[in-house]
Scaffold this motif. Structure first.
Motif, PDB file in Angstrom:
ATOM      1  N   THR A 290      -9.467  -8.576  -4.622  1.00 27.81           N
ATOM      2  CA  THR A 290      -9.589  -8.438  -3.169  1.00 27.81           C
ATOM      3  C   THR A 290     -10.468  -9.562  -2.647  1.00 27.81           C
ATOM      4  N   ILE A 291     -10.114 -10.083  -1.459  1.00 28.45           N
ATOM      5  CA  ILE A 291     -10.955 -11.136  -0.878  1.00 28.45           C
ATOM      6  C   ILE A 291     -12.271 -10.566  -0.357  1.00 28.45           C
ATOM      7  N   ASP A 292     -12.373  -9.232  -0.235  1.00 31.53           N
ATOM      8  CA  ASP A 292     -13.514  -8.628   0.463  1.00 31.53           C
ATOM      9  C   ASP A 292     -14.809  -8.553  -0.350  1.00 31.53           C
TER      10      ASP A 292
ATOM     11  N   MET B 236     -12.530 -11.779   7.927  1.00 30.53           N
ATOM     12  CA  MET B 236     -12.095 -10.515   7.314  1.00 30.53           C
ATOM     13  C   MET B 236     -13.187  -9.912   6.433  1.00 30.53           C
ATOM     14  N   GLY B 237     -12.874  -8.803   5.827  1.00 29.33           N
ATOM     15  CA  GLY B 237     -13.824  -8.136   4.933  1.00 29.33           C
ATOM     16  C   GLY B 237     -13.803  -6.620   5.055  1.00 29.33           C
ATOM     17  N   ARG B 238     -12.913  -6.128   5.882  1.00 28.78           N
ATOM     18  CA  ARG B 238     -12.839  -4.683   6.144  1.00 28.78           C
ATOM     19  C   ARG B 238     -14.219  -4.191   6.581  1.00 28.78           C
TER      20      ARG B 238
ATOM     21  N   HIS C 215      -5.170 -13.443   8.697  1.00 28.49           N
ATOM     22  CA  HIS C 215      -4.562 -13.460   7.363  1.00 28.49           C
ATOM     23  C   HIS C 215      -4.535 -14.815   6.690  1.00 28.49           C
TER      24      HIS C 215
ATOM     25  N   ARG D 195       0.894  -1.161   0.000  1.00 25.92           N
ATOM     26  CA  ARG D 195       0.000   0.000   0.000  1.00 25.92           C
ATOM     27  C   ARG D 195       0.929   1.207   0.000  1.00 25.92           C
TER      28      ARG D 195
ATOM     29  N   ARG E 272      -6.269 -14.876   3.448  1.00 24.11           N
ATOM     30  CA  ARG E 272      -5.714 -14.271   2.228  1.00 24.11           C
ATOM     31  C   ARG E 272      -4.787 -15.216   1.474  1.00 24.11           C
TER      32      ARG E 272
ATOM     33  N   GLU F   8     -15.273  -8.566  10.508  1.00 24.98           N
ATOM     34  CA  GLU F   8     -14.193  -7.683  10.966  1.00 24.98           C
ATOM     35  C   GLU F   8     -14.681  -6.249  11.177  1.00 24.98           C
TER      36      GLU F   8
HETATM   37  O1  F6P Z   1      -8.679  -5.972   1.893  1.00 26.36           O
HETATM   38  C1  F6P Z   1      -8.235  -7.225   2.290  1.00 26.36           C
HETATM   39  C2  F6P Z   1      -8.009  -7.272   3.773  1.00 26.36           C
HETATM   40  O2  F6P Z   1      -7.558  -8.566   4.124  1.00 26.36           O
HETATM   41  C3  F6P Z   1      -9.220  -6.900   4.623  1.00 26.36           C
HETATM   42  O3  F6P Z   1     -10.148  -7.950   4.738  1.00 26.36           O
HETATM   43  C4  F6P Z   1      -8.583  -6.495   5.923  1.00 26.36           C
HETATM   44  O4  F6P Z   1      -9.378  -5.538   6.562  1.00 26.36           O
HETATM   45  C5  F6P Z   1      -7.270  -5.883   5.473  1.00 26.36           C
HETATM   46  O5  F6P Z   1      -7.025  -6.342   4.155  1.00 26.36           O
HETATM   47  C6  F6P Z   1      -6.104  -6.241   6.352  1.00 26.36           C
HETATM   48  O6  F6P Z   1      -5.004  -5.511   5.936  1.00 26.36           O
HETATM   49  P1  F6P Z   1      -3.499  -5.797   6.377  1.00 26.36           P
HETATM   50  O7  F6P Z   1      -3.042  -6.992   5.592  1.00 26.36           O
HETATM   51  O8  F6P Z   1      -2.771  -4.570   6.017  1.00 26.36           O
HETATM   52  O9  F6P Z   1      -3.530  -6.123   7.831  1.00 26.36           O
END
Ligand code: F6P
Length: 320
Positions: free
Chosen positions: A125-127, A169-171, A250, A72, A253, A223
Motif C-alpha cells: 500500500t502507498i499509505d 493520499m494516505g487514507r 491517483h 476490493r 499510485r 487526504e
Molecule cells: O490505500 C491506497 C489509497 O490510494 C488511499 O490513499 C486512498 O484513500 C484510497 O486508496 C483511494 O481508493 P480508490 O482507488 O478506491 O479511490
C-alpha cells in the motif's frame, strides 16, 4: 505445500509486480507450482486462476500497477465468501497463498489460513499505514511521485506569489503528507494524526510568512483531513492571498517503481514463498528496525502505530 496462489488486493501500489515476480520465481526455485489469481479475492471467487511460469513474470519489475489486477471484494468479508474461496483453492489444488495488499486484505488472509489454506501476507500500500512494518510496498514510489509534482506546483506558486494547498493520499494516515512536507520544504503540514482543526492558527502562520518575505506558501494537506478546495477559499478570503488547491489523487499510485520499492518488494516476495515452502501459515512479512521479519497475522492486525513524533517535531522546526 505443493501449489501456491498469489493475488493482489485493495489499492494497487508500485512494486507489487516486483513482489509477484519474486513470489513466482522463488516458489518455482523451491519446486512449487504457482497460480496467479486475477482481480484479488473477487477473481478467486470467480475462479479467474491462471498457471504461472518463470517467464510469466518477465519484463514486469519496472512496471507500476499489478499484472494480476486488483479489486476490493465485499463478498470475501463474509464467512460464506471465505469458505467458498477456500473451497475454490482446494478445487484448483492450491494449498498455499500469498496475499499482497493492506489491512483489509490481511483480514481475509487470516480467514483463509483458518480454513486450512497456508497463507502469507505482504504489505502492499502507498499509505504506509500497516502497523507491524516500517515499510510498505509502494510508499517510496508514491512519495517520490508526489514530491516531484509538488516541486512543480512550488514553481508556479512562487511566480504568482500564491498560497497552494496540495492534498496527498494516505487514507486516514499522514505518512505521505509528512514525508512530502519535509521533502518539499513545505510551509505547513496538516496530518490527520495531529491537526487540531485550528484554521485561524494556519491563517496566522500564512500572514506571518508573508511578513517575513516568503513568496509562496505550500501547505501539504493529508487526504484524511481533506476539504482542500473549501479550505483554499477560506484562506484566500481571510488573507487576501490568491490560494489554489491541487488534489494529486491517483497519479500517486502509478508510475515506475523506485529502486527501493523494487528491491524491498523482491525480498519480501521471496520471503513469502520461502515461508510457504517450509510449511508456515498465517504470517505477515514486515520490515522492522532494519530487518525483514514476519508476524502472526492476528497479532499484526492488533498492533497500532503513529507518525514518528521525532520526525514531526523536526518538520515543525524546518517549515518555519
Ligand atoms: O490505500 C491506497 C489509497 O490510494 C488511499 O490513499 C486512498 O484513500 C484510497 O486508496 C483511494 O481508493 P480508490 O482507488 O478506491 O479511490
Amino acid at each position: 505445500v505443493k501449489t501456491i496462489g498469489v493475488l493482489t488486493s485493495g489499492g494497487d501500489a508500485p512494486g507489487m509486480n516486483a513482489a509477484i515476480r519474486a513470489v513466482v520465481r522463488t516458489a518455482i526455485n523451491k519446486g512449487l507450482k504457482v497460480k496467479g489469481i486475477m482481480r484479488g479475492y473477487a477473481g478467486l471467487l470467480e475462479e479467474e486462476i491462471v498457471d504461472m511460469e518463470s517467464t510469466s513474470v518477465s519484463d514486469i519489475i519496472n512496471r507500476g500497477g499489478t499484472i494480476l489486477y486488483t479489486a476490493r471484494c465485499k463478498e470475501f468479508t463474509t464467512a460464506e465468501g471465505q469458505q467458498k474461496g477456500a473451497d475454490i483453492c482446494r478445487k484448483h489444488g492450491i494449498d498455499g497463498m500469498v496475499v499482497i495488499g493492506g489491512d483489509g486484505s490481511f483480514r481475509g488472509a487470516g480467514k483463509l489460513s483458518a480454513l486450512g489454506i497456508n497463507t502469507i501476507g505482504l504489505p502492499g500500500t502507498i499509505d504506509l499505514d500497516i502497523a507491524c512494518t516500517d515499510y510498505t510496498i509502494g510508499f517510496d514510489t508514491a512519495v517520490n511521485t508526489a514530491m516531484e509534482a509538488i516541486d512543480k506546483i512550488r514553481d508556479t506558486s512562487t511566480s504568482h506569489e500564491r498560497c497552494s494547498i496540495v492534498e496527498v493520499m494516505g487514507r486516514n494516515a499522514g505518512y505521505i503528507a509528512l514525508w512530502c512536507g519535509i521533502g518539499n520544504g513545505a510551509e505547513d503540514i496538516l496530518l490527520p494524526e495531529r491537526y487540531d482543526g485550528n484554521e485561524q492558527a494556519l491563517i496566522n502562520r500564512i500572514i506571518d510568512n508573508r511578513r517575513r518575505g516568503k513568496k509562496h506558501n505550500i501547505i501539504i494537506n493529508a487526504e484524511g483531513i481533506g476539504h482542500s478546495g473549501s479550505m483554499a477559499k477560506r484562506i484566500e478570503a481571510a488573507t487576501g492571498i490568491e490560494t489554489r488547491a491541487t488534489i494529486l489523487g491517483h497519479m500517486q499510485r502509478g508510475g515506475t517503481p523506485t529502486c527501493k520499492d523494487r528491491v524491498y518488494a523482491s525480498i519480501m516476495g521471496a520471503k513469502a514463498a520461502e515461508l510457504l515452502a517450509v510449511g508456515k501459515s498465517n504470517r505477515l512479512v514486515a520490515y522492522k528496525h532494519g530487518e525483514f521479519v514476519d508476524f502472526d497475522i492476528q497479532e499484526a492486525l492488533n498492533m497500532t502505530k503513529d507518525i514518528p513524533e521525532e520526525q514531526y517535531e523536526i518538520a515543525k522546526i524546518l517549515i518555519r
